[in-house]
Design a protein around this motif. Structure first.
Motif, PDB file in Angstrom:
ATOM      1  N   ALA A 121     -24.738 -20.670 -44.869  1.00 52.26           N
ATOM      2  CA  ALA A 121     -25.268 -19.463 -45.506  1.00 52.26           C
ATOM      3  C   ALA A 121     -24.302 -18.954 -46.566  1.00 52.26           C
ATOM      4  N   PRO A 122     -24.812 -18.257 -47.601  1.00 55.44           N
ATOM      5  CA  PRO A 122     -23.929 -17.694 -48.625  1.00 55.44           C
ATOM      6  C   PRO A 122     -22.863 -16.801 -48.002  1.00 55.44           C
ATOM      7  N   GLY A 123     -21.621 -17.018 -48.412  1.00 54.87           N
ATOM      8  CA  GLY A 123     -20.521 -16.208 -47.899  1.00 54.87           C
ATOM      9  C   GLY A 123     -20.048 -16.580 -46.520  1.00 54.87           C
ATOM     10  N   ALA A 124     -20.563 -17.671 -45.961  1.00 56.71           N
ATOM     11  CA  ALA A 124     -20.202 -18.052 -44.586  1.00 56.71           C
ATOM     12  C   ALA A 124     -18.773 -18.563 -44.508  1.00 56.71           C
ATOM     13  N   ASN A 125     -18.220 -18.482 -43.310  1.00 60.46           N
ATOM     14  CA  ASN A 125     -16.934 -19.112 -43.039  1.00 60.46           C
ATOM     15  C   ASN A 125     -17.102 -20.620 -43.133  1.00 60.46           C
ATOM     16  N   ALA A 126     -16.284 -21.276 -43.952  1.00 63.63           N
ATOM     17  CA  ALA A 126     -16.436 -22.711 -44.175  1.00 63.63           C
ATOM     18  C   ALA A 126     -15.425 -23.550 -43.411  1.00 63.63           C
ATOM     19  N   ILE A 127     -14.416 -22.922 -42.822  1.00 64.45           N
ATOM     20  CA  ILE A 127     -13.315 -23.664 -42.219  1.00 64.45           C
ATOM     21  C   ILE A 127     -13.074 -23.168 -40.794  1.00 64.45           C
ATOM     22  N   PHE A 128     -13.042 -24.121 -39.857  1.00 66.26           N
ATOM     23  CA  PHE A 128     -12.852 -23.799 -38.445  1.00 66.26           C
ATOM     24  C   PHE A 128     -11.655 -24.586 -37.922  1.00 66.26           C
ATOM     25  N   LEU A 129     -10.614 -23.881 -37.531  1.00 62.88           N
ATOM     26  CA  LEU A 129      -9.453 -24.542 -36.947  1.00 62.88           C
ATOM     27  C   LEU A 129      -9.779 -24.989 -35.529  1.00 62.88           C
ATOM     28  N   LEU A 130      -9.331 -26.183 -35.161  1.00 64.71           N
ATOM     29  CA  LEU A 130      -9.708 -26.795 -33.888  1.00 64.71           C
ATOM     30  C   LEU A 130      -8.525 -26.866 -32.936  1.00 64.71           C
ATOM     31  N   ASN A 131      -8.786 -26.570 -31.657  1.00 61.03           N
ATOM     32  CA  ASN A 131      -7.777 -26.857 -30.654  1.00 61.03           C
ATOM     33  C   ASN A 131      -7.917 -28.320 -30.232  1.00 61.03           C
ATOM     34  N   GLU A 132      -7.065 -28.784 -29.308  1.00 55.70           N
ATOM     35  CA  GLU A 132      -7.065 -30.205 -28.956  1.00 55.70           C
ATOM     36  C   GLU A 132      -8.390 -30.644 -28.356  1.00 55.70           C
ATOM     37  N   GLN A 133      -8.975 -29.835 -27.495  1.00 54.71           N
ATOM     38  CA  GLN A 133     -10.250 -30.190 -26.878  1.00 54.71           C
ATOM     39  C   GLN A 133     -11.367 -30.257 -27.916  1.00 54.71           C
ATOM     40  N   GLN A 134     -11.415 -29.292 -28.808  1.00 51.24           N
ATOM     41  CA  GLN A 134     -12.433 -29.291 -29.854  1.00 51.24           C
ATOM     42  C   GLN A 134     -12.251 -30.470 -30.792  1.00 51.24           C
ATOM     43  N   GLU A 135     -11.009 -30.790 -31.114  1.00 52.91           N
ATOM     44  CA  GLU A 135     -10.741 -31.928 -31.993  1.00 52.91           C
ATOM     45  C   GLU A 135     -11.234 -33.225 -31.372  1.00 52.91           C
ATOM     46  N   ARG A 136     -10.972 -33.436 -30.078  1.00 55.01           N
ATOM     47  CA  ARG A 136     -11.435 -34.663 -29.420  1.00 55.01           C
ATOM     48  C   ARG A 136     -12.953 -34.771 -29.467  1.00 55.01           C
ATOM     49  N   LEU A 137     -13.624 -33.666 -29.258  1.00 56.65           N
ATOM     50  CA  LEU A 137     -15.085 -33.672 -29.284  1.00 56.65           C
ATOM     51  C   LEU A 137     -15.610 -34.028 -30.675  1.00 56.65           C
ATOM     52  N   VAL A 138     -15.014 -33.443 -31.717  1.00 53.90           N
ATOM     53  CA  VAL A 138     -15.447 -33.711 -33.096  1.00 53.90           C
ATOM     54  C   VAL A 138     -15.139 -35.158 -33.484  1.00 53.90           C
ATOM     55  N   VAL A 139     -13.972 -35.648 -33.081  1.00 52.46           N
ATOM     56  CA  VAL A 139     -13.629 -37.053 -33.355  1.00 52.46           C
ATOM     57  C   VAL A 139     -14.666 -37.978 -32.738  1.00 52.46           C
ATOM     58  N   ASP A 140     -15.077 -37.692 -31.520  1.00 47.52           N
ATOM     59  CA  ASP A 140     -16.069 -38.517 -30.830  1.00 47.52           C
ATOM     60  C   ASP A 140     -17.405 -38.527 -31.579  1.00 47.52           C
ATOM     61  N   ILE A 141     -17.812 -37.382 -32.119  1.00 45.33           N
ATOM     62  CA  ILE A 141     -19.080 -37.314 -32.854  1.00 45.33           C
ATOM     63  C   ILE A 141     -19.004 -38.147 -34.126  1.00 45.33           C
ATOM     64  N   PHE A 142     -17.897 -38.039 -34.844  1.00 43.67           N
ATOM     65  CA  PHE A 142     -17.763 -38.830 -36.073  1.00 43.67           C
ATOM     66  C   PHE A 142     -17.723 -40.328 -35.759  1.00 43.67           C
ATOM     67  N   GLN A 143     -17.075 -40.709 -34.676  1.00 42.26           N
ATOM     68  CA  GLN A 143     -17.038 -42.120 -34.295  1.00 42.26           C
ATOM     69  C   GLN A 143     -18.437 -42.639 -33.983  1.00 42.26           C
ATOM     70  N   LYS A 144     -19.249 -41.814 -33.338  1.00 45.80           N
ATOM     71  CA  LYS A 144     -20.627 -42.220 -33.048  1.00 45.80           C
ATOM     72  C   LYS A 144     -21.411 -42.427 -34.344  1.00 45.80           C
ATOM     73  N   MET A 145     -21.224 -41.544 -35.315  1.00 40.66           N
ATOM     74  CA  MET A 145     -21.922 -41.707 -36.593  1.00 40.66           C
ATOM     75  C   MET A 145     -21.486 -42.987 -37.288  1.00 40.66           C
ATOM     76  N   GLN A 146     -20.181 -43.246 -37.296  1.00 36.35           N
ATOM     77  CA  GLN A 146     -19.677 -44.442 -37.973  1.00 36.35           C
ATOM     78  C   GLN A 146     -20.144 -45.717 -37.288  1.00 36.35           C
ATOM     79  N   GLN A 147     -20.246 -45.692 -35.968  1.00 32.97           N
ATOM     80  CA  GLN A 147     -20.737 -46.865 -35.234  1.00 32.97           C
ATOM     81  C   GLN A 147     -22.226 -47.079 -35.454  1.00 32.97           C
ATOM     82  N   GLU A 148     -22.977 -45.991 -35.516  1.00 32.81           N
ATOM     83  CA  GLU A 148     -24.430 -46.090 -35.610  1.00 32.81           C
ATOM     84  C   GLU A 148     -24.901 -46.501 -36.999  1.00 32.81           C
TER      85      GLU A 148
END
Length: 300
Positions: A121-148
């Motif tokens: 949305a206009p004016g939305a927050n564009a950047i989200f800092l990740l903790n270790e658990q959140q980072e692992r989850l996001v890494v897993d999603i990107f790996q699934k996209m790259q594999q698929e």
């Protein structure tokens, strides 16, 4: 400010080739490791792209988008749209993954526009800092996209869309719930339409472009409502006047243009609807305490 980077230009800059048929132009999607595209020592311009980008990035980086500059040290999940110019300034080793896609990749599969999602949305927050658990989850999603994406599965893009949607929801869960609550009263609807109309005029991509809607009356006429009705709705919803919101957005764009273009002050003022450079100087100094020229000197 550079012009709008297209999908074709992105592939030319990064790989010296055209898109390789990963998807058709209108619904293009692709996913990459940052290591594939980073060119150390070659700065990327501050500009708009004609595609959406979601990125997992690690390192010491500064993101410049709209009139903001945000430092992100560690892992971050970022969301950028075709409406907002941006660049990433890397300070050291940077790793991660990202995906790019056109509006058409989602438009036939969701009921509303991507811009209705809080992260886009206009004016939305564009950047989200990740903790270790959140980072692992996001890494897993990107790996699934790259594999698929390299499989022959006939419905792989439907599956990939679900992975992208999961990234969006993970970011939305990081926002306070009050930011996600959608009011349905008439005042809020009018304000939302006004804000959308305001944001459509930005960013300014050329020094020959000039804003057409500058006053509360201009917006009321475009929305086909009385200006008093618009003013009441906006003040009730935001606590600010229509004129104040317009001025804040003009000031935000003025700062971005002073920071990221070599246009002179008169040209920037003209683009923002000030026929006389003196009027623009007065507007900027009234709202910031300094002249546009002094502001440019300070940030440089």
């Amino acid at each position: 400010m550079s012009g709008i980077e297209s999908i074709e230009e992105f592939y030319h800059h990064k790989f010296n080739r055209a898109p390789n048929g990963v998807a058709q132009e209108s619904d293009h999607f692709n996913v990459f490791d940052l290591a594939e595209v980073l060119k150390p020592g070659i700065p990327r311009p501050y500009q708009r792209r004609d595609f959406y980008k979601i990125m997992l990035i690690r390192g010491d980086n500064i993101f410049h988008y709209a009139d903001k500059s945000i430092a992100a040290n560690g892992a971050a999940l970022t969301f950028f749209t075709p409406d907002v110019p941006y660049k990433c300034e890397q300070r050291g080793i940077t790793t991660g993954s990202f995906c790019i896609f056109k509006e058409g990749f989602f438009s036939d599969h969701i009921r509303s526009s991507l811009k209705d999602l809080p992260v886009f949305a206009p004016g939305a927050n564009a950047i989200f800092l990740l903790n270790e658990q959140q980072e692992r989850l996001v890494v897993d999603i990107f790996q699934k996209m790259q594999q698929e994406i390299v499989t022959d599965y006939p419905f792989k893009y439907n599956l990939i869309r679900s992975y992208v949607t999961e990234l969006i929801h993970q970011a939305m869960k990081m926002q306070p719930m009050e930011q996600l609550y959608q009011h349905t009263d008439a005042n809020t609807r009018i304000t939302a339409v006004f804000r959308d109309l305001l944001e459509r005029q930005f960013p300014i991509a050329s020094n020959e472009q000039q804003l057409k809607l500058r006053s509360a009356m201009d917006y009321a006429e475009r929305l086909n409502i009385h200006v008093n009705h618009l003013n009441r709705a906006v003040r009730t919803t935001t606590g600010k006047t229509t004129t104040k919101l317009i001025s804040e957005r003009l000031l935000s764009e003025a700062r971005a243009l002073l920071a990221h273009t070599n246009w002179n002050v008169a040209e920037i003022g003209y683009c923002l609807g000030f026929e006389e450079a003196g009027n623009f100087n007065h507007f900027f100094k009234k709202n910031t305490g300094i002249t546009p020229g002094n502001y440019r000197q300070q940030i440089s």
